[in-house]
Design a protein around this motif. Structure first.
Motif, PDB file in Angstrom:
ATOM      1  N   LYS A  35       0.848  -1.188   0.000  1.00 36.82           N
ATOM      2  CA  LYS A  35       0.000   0.000   0.000  1.00 36.82           C
ATOM      3  C   LYS A  35       0.882   1.236   0.000  1.00 36.82           C
ATOM      4  O   LYS A  35       2.021   1.208   0.427  1.00 36.82           O
ATOM      5  N   LYS A  36       0.317   2.320  -0.471  1.00 40.88           N
ATOM      6  CA  LYS A  36       1.004   3.604  -0.416  1.00 40.88           C
ATOM      7  C   LYS A  36       0.458   4.391   0.770  1.00 40.88           C
ATOM      8  O   LYS A  36      -0.734   4.333   1.063  1.00 40.88           O
ATOM      9  N   LYS A  37       1.341   5.124   1.429  1.00 42.21           N
ATOM     10  CA  LYS A  37       0.941   5.924   2.579  1.00 42.21           C
ATOM     11  C   LYS A  37       0.033   7.055   2.105  1.00 42.21           C
ATOM     12  O   LYS A  37       0.345   7.749   1.146  1.00 42.21           O
ATOM     13  N   PRO A  38      -1.106   7.244   2.770  1.00 40.81           N
ATOM     14  CA  PRO A  38      -1.987   8.346   2.369  1.00 40.81           C
ATOM     15  C   PRO A  38      -1.344   9.693   2.672  1.00 40.81           C
ATOM     16  O   PRO A  38      -0.668   9.857   3.687  1.00 40.81           O
ATOM     17  N   GLN A  39      -1.544  10.630   1.788  1.00 35.77           N
ATOM     18  CA  GLN A  39      -1.011  11.971   1.978  1.00 35.77           C
ATOM     19  C   GLN A  39      -1.965  12.748   2.875  1.00 35.77           C
ATOM     20  O   GLN A  39      -3.143  12.893   2.561  1.00 35.77           O
ATOM     21  N   LEU A  40      -1.456  13.231   3.995  1.00 35.70           N
ATOM     22  CA  LEU A  40      -2.270  13.986   4.939  1.00 35.70           C
ATOM     23  C   LEU A  40      -2.298  15.461   4.533  1.00 35.70           C
ATOM     24  O   LEU A  40      -1.277  16.021   4.158  1.00 35.70           O
ATOM     25  N   VAL A  41      -3.477  16.053   4.626  1.00 38.87           N
ATOM     26  CA  VAL A  41      -3.578  17.476   4.346  1.00 38.87           C
ATOM     27  C   VAL A  41      -3.089  18.248   5.569  1.00 38.87           C
ATOM     28  O   VAL A  41      -2.967  17.709   6.662  1.00 38.87           O
ATOM     29  N   GLU A  42      -2.816  19.518   5.386  1.00 40.79           N
ATOM     30  CA  GLU A  42      -2.221  20.345   6.431  1.00 40.79           C
ATOM     31  C   GLU A  42      -3.089  20.386   7.699  1.00 40.79           C
ATOM     32  O   GLU A  42      -2.584  20.376   8.815  1.00 40.79           O
ATOM     33  N   THR A  63      -4.004   6.727  21.311  1.00 47.90           N
ATOM     34  CA  THR A  63      -3.761   5.582  20.434  1.00 47.90           C
ATOM     35  C   THR A  63      -3.309   6.131  19.089  1.00 47.90           C
ATOM     36  O   THR A  63      -4.008   6.938  18.477  1.00 47.90           O
ATOM     37  N   ILE A  64      -2.131   5.684  18.654  1.00 45.12           N
ATOM     38  CA  ILE A  64      -1.547   6.161  17.404  1.00 45.12           C
ATOM     39  C   ILE A  64      -1.674   5.069  16.351  1.00 45.12           C
ATOM     40  O   ILE A  64      -1.323   3.914  16.603  1.00 45.12           O
ATOM     41  N   GLU A  65      -2.177   5.438  15.174  1.00 44.51           N
ATOM     42  CA  GLU A  65      -2.254   4.509  14.049  1.00 44.51           C
ATOM     43  C   GLU A  65      -1.001   4.697  13.202  1.00 44.51           C
ATOM     44  O   GLU A  65      -0.714   5.786  12.728  1.00 44.51           O
ATOM     45  N   LEU A  66      -0.255   3.601  13.015  1.00 49.49           N
ATOM     46  CA  LEU A  66       1.008   3.638  12.289  1.00 49.49           C
ATOM     47  C   LEU A  66       0.856   2.961  10.940  1.00 49.49           C
ATOM     48  O   LEU A  66       0.296   1.861  10.846  1.00 49.49           O
ATOM     49  N   PHE A  67       1.370   3.585   9.905  1.00 52.78           N
ATOM     50  CA  PHE A  67       1.276   3.052   8.546  1.00 52.78           C
ATOM     51  C   PHE A  67       2.140   1.803   8.388  1.00 52.78           C
ATOM     52  O   PHE A  67       3.261   1.741   8.868  1.00 52.78           O
ATOM     53  N   ASN A  68       1.578   0.790   7.719  1.00 50.26           N
ATOM     54  CA  ASN A  68       2.305  -0.436   7.402  1.00 50.26           C
ATOM     55  C   ASN A  68       2.022  -0.766   5.945  1.00 50.26           C
ATOM     56  O   ASN A  68       0.885  -1.075   5.594  1.00 50.26           O
ATOM     57  N   GLU A  69       3.035  -0.738   5.111  1.00 49.52           N
ATOM     58  CA  GLU A  69       2.825  -0.926   3.667  1.00 49.52           C
ATOM     59  C   GLU A  69       2.525  -2.371   3.285  1.00 49.52           C
ATOM     60  O   GLU A  69       2.056  -2.632   2.194  1.00 49.52           O
ATOM     61  N   ASN A  70       2.784  -3.330   4.167  1.00 47.13           N
ATOM     62  CA  ASN A  70       2.584  -4.738   3.824  1.00 47.13           C
ATOM     63  C   ASN A  70       1.226  -5.287   4.227  1.00 47.13           C
ATOM     64  O   ASN A  70       0.960  -6.452   4.048  1.00 47.13           O
ATOM     65  N   GLY A  71       0.372  -4.486   4.775  1.00 51.43           N
ATOM     66  CA  GLY A  71      -0.927  -5.001   5.193  1.00 51.43           C
ATOM     67  C   GLY A  71      -1.670  -4.000   6.038  1.00 51.43           C
ATOM     68  O   GLY A  71      -1.716  -2.820   5.736  1.00 51.43           O
ATOM     69  N   PHE A 104       7.472  10.612  12.928  1.00 55.14           N
ATOM     70  CA  PHE A 104       6.284  11.367  12.516  1.00 55.14           C
ATOM     71  C   PHE A 104       5.774  10.896  11.154  1.00 55.14           C
ATOM     72  O   PHE A 104       4.583  10.900  10.893  1.00 55.14           O
ATOM     73  N   ASP A 105       6.689  10.508  10.277  1.00 60.11           N
ATOM     74  CA  ASP A 105       6.331  10.177   8.897  1.00 60.11           C
ATOM     75  C   ASP A 105       5.410   8.965   8.775  1.00 60.11           C
ATOM     76  O   ASP A 105       4.722   8.831   7.765  1.00 60.11           O
ATOM     77  N   ILE A 106       5.406   8.061   9.764  1.00 53.88           N
ATOM     78  CA  ILE A 106       4.565   6.861   9.650  1.00 53.88           C
ATOM     79  C   ILE A 106       3.260   6.991  10.421  1.00 53.88           C
ATOM     80  O   ILE A 106       2.454   6.071  10.415  1.00 53.88           O
ATOM     81  N   ILE A 107       3.036   8.124  11.074  1.00 58.24           N
ATOM     82  CA  ILE A 107       1.787   8.323  11.820  1.00 58.24           C
ATOM     83  C   ILE A 107       0.677   8.698  10.842  1.00 58.24           C
ATOM     84  O   ILE A 107       0.819   9.622  10.053  1.00 58.24           O
ATOM     85  N   VAL A 108      -0.419   7.941  10.901  1.00 56.42           N
ATOM     86  CA  VAL A 108      -1.560   8.184  10.030  1.00 56.42           C
ATOM     87  C   VAL A 108      -2.674   8.913  10.778  1.00 56.42           C
ATOM     88  O   VAL A 108      -3.319   9.801  10.225  1.00 56.42           O
ATOM     89  N   ASP A 109      -2.885   8.536  12.062  1.00 57.73           N
ATOM     90  CA  ASP A 109      -3.961   9.144  12.838  1.00 57.73           C
ATOM     91  C   ASP A 109      -3.648   9.008  14.324  1.00 57.73           C
ATOM     92  O   ASP A 109      -2.896   8.120  14.732  1.00 57.73           O
ATOM     93  N   VAL A 110      -4.230   9.883  15.122  1.00 60.45           N
ATOM     94  CA  VAL A 110      -4.089   9.845  16.577  1.00 60.45           C
ATOM     95  C   VAL A 110      -5.473  10.005  17.172  1.00 60.45           C
ATOM     96  O   VAL A 110      -6.213  10.907  16.806  1.00 60.45           O
ATOM     97  N   LYS A 111      -5.812   9.111  18.116  1.00 63.66           N
ATOM     98  CA  LYS A 111      -7.129   9.166  18.782  1.00 63.66           C
ATOM     99  C   LYS A 111      -6.941   9.220  20.267  1.00 63.66           C
ATOM    100  O   LYS A 111      -6.014   8.742  20.817  1.00 63.66           O
TER     101      LYS A 111
END
Length: 111
Positions: A35-42, A63-71, A104-111
């Motif tokens: 998968k490709k990492k989604p580009q976050l808007v500002e 809770t931090i969501e971390l990007f994983n390109e393999n699944g 920071f580059d692999i963080i997709v979302d924080v809840k």
């Protein structure tokens, strides 16, 4: 038309596959699944940064969501104990006094 070109095309008459060919096919299939990492808007980046700093200042669990390109993406839960803006990473403290540095580059979302 010759038999060689019927059905499965040129590969119909070839029943042998070299290990190099099989390895390359497997590598190609693995790369297609990534998968490709989604580009976050500002605005999203600002919200993530605000939640991280709130956790560090208030000691609130996040809770931090971390990007994983393999699944599937991975999740990490803890309290932000340090932010290193020079190296663009945070230190996430877990309950068992263990910690992990997260880029920071692999963080997709924080809840």
């Amino acid at each position: 038309m010759s038999k060689k070109l019927e059905g499965n095309g040129l590969w119909e008459s070839s029943r042998m596959m070299l290990p190099e060919h099989k390895e390359r096919i497997n590598l190609y299939n693995e790369q297609r699944k990534k998968k490709k990492k989604p580009q976050l808007v500002e605005e999203e980046v600002g919200m993530i940064s605000q939640r991280l700093s709130d956790s560090m200042l208030d000691g609130a669990e996040i809770t931090i969501e971390l990007f994983n390109e393999n699944g599937k993406n991975q999740f990490a839960t803890g309290i932000v104990s340090k932010m290193d803006s020079a190296l663009r990473r945070i230190k996430l403290q877990f309950y068992n006094d263990d910690y992990e540095w997260i880029q920071f580059d692999i963080i997709v979302d924080v809840k």
